[in-house]
Design an enzyme around this catalytic site. Structure first.
Site, short mmCIF file in Angstrom:
data_model
loop_
_atom_site.label_atom_id
_atom_site.label_comp_id
_atom_site.label_asym_id
_atom_site.label_seq_id
_atom_site.Cartn_x
_atom_site.Cartn_y
_atom_site.Cartn_z
N HIS A 53 65.15 29.77 114.93
CA HIS A 53 66.01 30.96 114.41
C HIS A 53 65.43 32.11 115.18
O HIS A 53 64.52 32.53 115.93
CB HIS A 53 65.45 31.24 112.75
CG HIS A 53 66.02 30.39 111.86
ND1 HIS A 53 65.93 30.75 110.65
CD2 HIS A 53 66.31 29.01 111.97
CE1 HIS A 53 66.25 29.74 109.94
NE2 HIS A 53 66.66 28.72 110.70
N GLU A 55 64.93 35.19 114.72
CA GLU A 55 63.52 35.87 114.20
C GLU A 55 62.47 35.13 114.70
O GLU A 55 61.36 35.87 115.35
CB GLU A 55 63.52 36.03 112.67
CG GLU A 55 64.64 36.88 112.10
CD GLU A 55 65.83 36.04 111.74
OE1 GLU A 55 66.62 36.53 111.01
OE2 GLU A 55 65.96 34.76 112.13
N CYS A 83 65.82 34.38 106.48
CA CYS A 83 65.46 33.55 105.50
C CYS A 83 64.11 33.50 105.13
O CYS A 83 63.31 34.31 105.70
CB CYS A 83 65.80 32.01 105.95
SG CYS A 83 64.72 31.28 107.17
N CYS A 86 61.60 32.74 107.91
CA CYS A 86 61.41 33.85 108.98
C CYS A 86 60.86 34.86 108.33
O CYS A 86 59.70 35.50 108.66
CB CYS A 86 62.79 34.22 109.46
SG CYS A 86 63.49 32.95 110.70
#
Length: 152
Positions: A53, A55, A83, A86
């Site tokens: 991801h 992040e 999410c 993260c």
């Protein structure tokens, strides 16, 4: 305002992801002096791993940049609400502030009400909705193109 300036950079990262066929999510990490120490876009499909991801990649880059996994007094800007995975990494990294654009009602951290923001007694500020329309437009473009390609 400072938030919009950095969110615009996160949106540029999201656009790069869109150009690569990834869900367009971008993240920027800024140190207390305003220097960008991490930036990334999603690479989940490219790297074939669920942890790529934006992040997570930006956190890793920022830690390498400063030589410490503790990102105290830093701010992360994400084009989409992080999410739970993260957000947990953000909290563990001691990031002080999260700024995000569009809400994520399906995968956003707020879906998991049990996530503990008091972990390690590190308070975290959260600012949402910064350039949300721009972030949502990128996501809409991606998902509309996916629906069209699935109907061919």
């Amino acid at each position: 305002m400072e938030f919009e300036k950095y969110m615009q950079l996160a949106l540029i990262q999201a656009q790069k992801g869109l150009n690569c066929g990834e869900i367009p999510i971008g993240a920027i990490i800024v140190d207390p002096a305003g220097n960008i120490i991490g930036q990334a876009h999603n690479l989940v499909e490219t790297n074939q791993t669920q942890t790529a991801h934006a992040e997570m990649l930006a956190l890793t880059q920022a830690a390498k940049e400063i030589g410490d996994w503790r990102l105290q007094n830093c701010t992360i800007y994400s084009s989409l609400e992080p999410c739970a995975m993260c957000m947990s990494a953000i909290i563990l990294s001691r990031v002080s502030r999260v700024v995000f654009g569009a809400n994520s009602p399906i995968f956003g951290y707020r879906v998991d009400k049990g996530i503990g923001f008091t972990l390690y007694n590190c308070p975290i500020q959260i600012h949402e909705g910064i350039l949300a329309a721009d972030a949502s437009a990128l996501l809409r473009t991606f998902f509309e193109s996916r629906r069209r390609s699935n109907c061919d």
